[in-house]
Design a protein around this motif. Structure first.
Motif: not given
Length: 198
Positions: A12-18, A157-172
């Motif tokens: 589902k696109g959720c990152v877990k730390t182990a 808050e970094s503008s890097y995460f607002k640039e394209k390509p944007l992250p895909c939706e979790p269901e994809l």
């Protein structure tokens, strides 16, 4: 012990730390701790130079190493020893000094190393394809001075995460084969026969 192999992603696109084997309780006031934490390739320079006080900034250095590894598709600083690790950091970021890292000369192990004279930050040469926003984010994560290093909030808050390509939706998000097969599995013959009965 933040490193790529300790990050798990669900379908589902959720990152877990182990793996919290090297985790330490952190609070105020800061108590002295051993610097023998974090896997070598992801270890912040203040740990390599023997600091006894640790803050969340050591985790943010590791986050920078992880981001760089994801961008380059290989570990950024694969040192074979603590001395080699420090040398790789200096080759990449330049030689630290009191000017850019107040308190640097007072770190316990500084006198034991002869650091190479390297006046340049080579992040831009290492990642020539990366946008200005991406380079700025890496610069903030790799600040020598732990007090100036980016926080998790700064990164979000970094503008890097607002640039394209944007992250895909979790269901994809790509899924593991057994999950994919479960989702797309046709109705069983038993289920079909039940539906066919009058």
């Amino acid at each position: 012990d933040l490193k790529v192999s300790n990050l798990l992603m669900t379908d589902k696109g959720c990152v877990k730390t182990a793996d919290f084997g090297l985790a330490r309780a952190y609070g105020v006031p800061v108590k002295p701790m051993t610097p023998k934490v974090v896997t070598l390739w992801y270890r912040a320079p203040e740990l390599l130079l023997g600091t006894t006080t640790q803050t969340t900034s050591i985790d943010m250095w590791a986050v920078g190493c992880i981001l760089a590894e994801l961008l380059a598709h290989k570990p950024l600083l694969p040192g074979t020893s603590e001395i080699h690790q420090i040398d790789l950091i200096v080759q990449l970021l330049g030689t630290p000094s009191e000017n850019i890292w107040p308190g640097f000369s007072k770190l316990p192990l500084v006198g034991q190393y002869s650091l190479r004279k390297q006046p340049y930050n080579n992040l831009k040469h290492k990642f020539p394809w990366l946008s200005e926003a991406g380079l700025r984010l890496l610069h903030f994560l790799f600040m020598y001075d732990p007090k100036k290093r980016a926080t998790a909030g700064d990164c979000l808050e970094s503008s890097y995460f607002k640039e394209k390509p944007l992250p895909c939706e979790p269901e994809l998000m790509p899924t593991f084969p057994h999950h994919r097969n479960k989702r797309a599995a046709p109705a069983t013959s038993e289920g079909q026969s039940k539906r066919c009965k009058p």
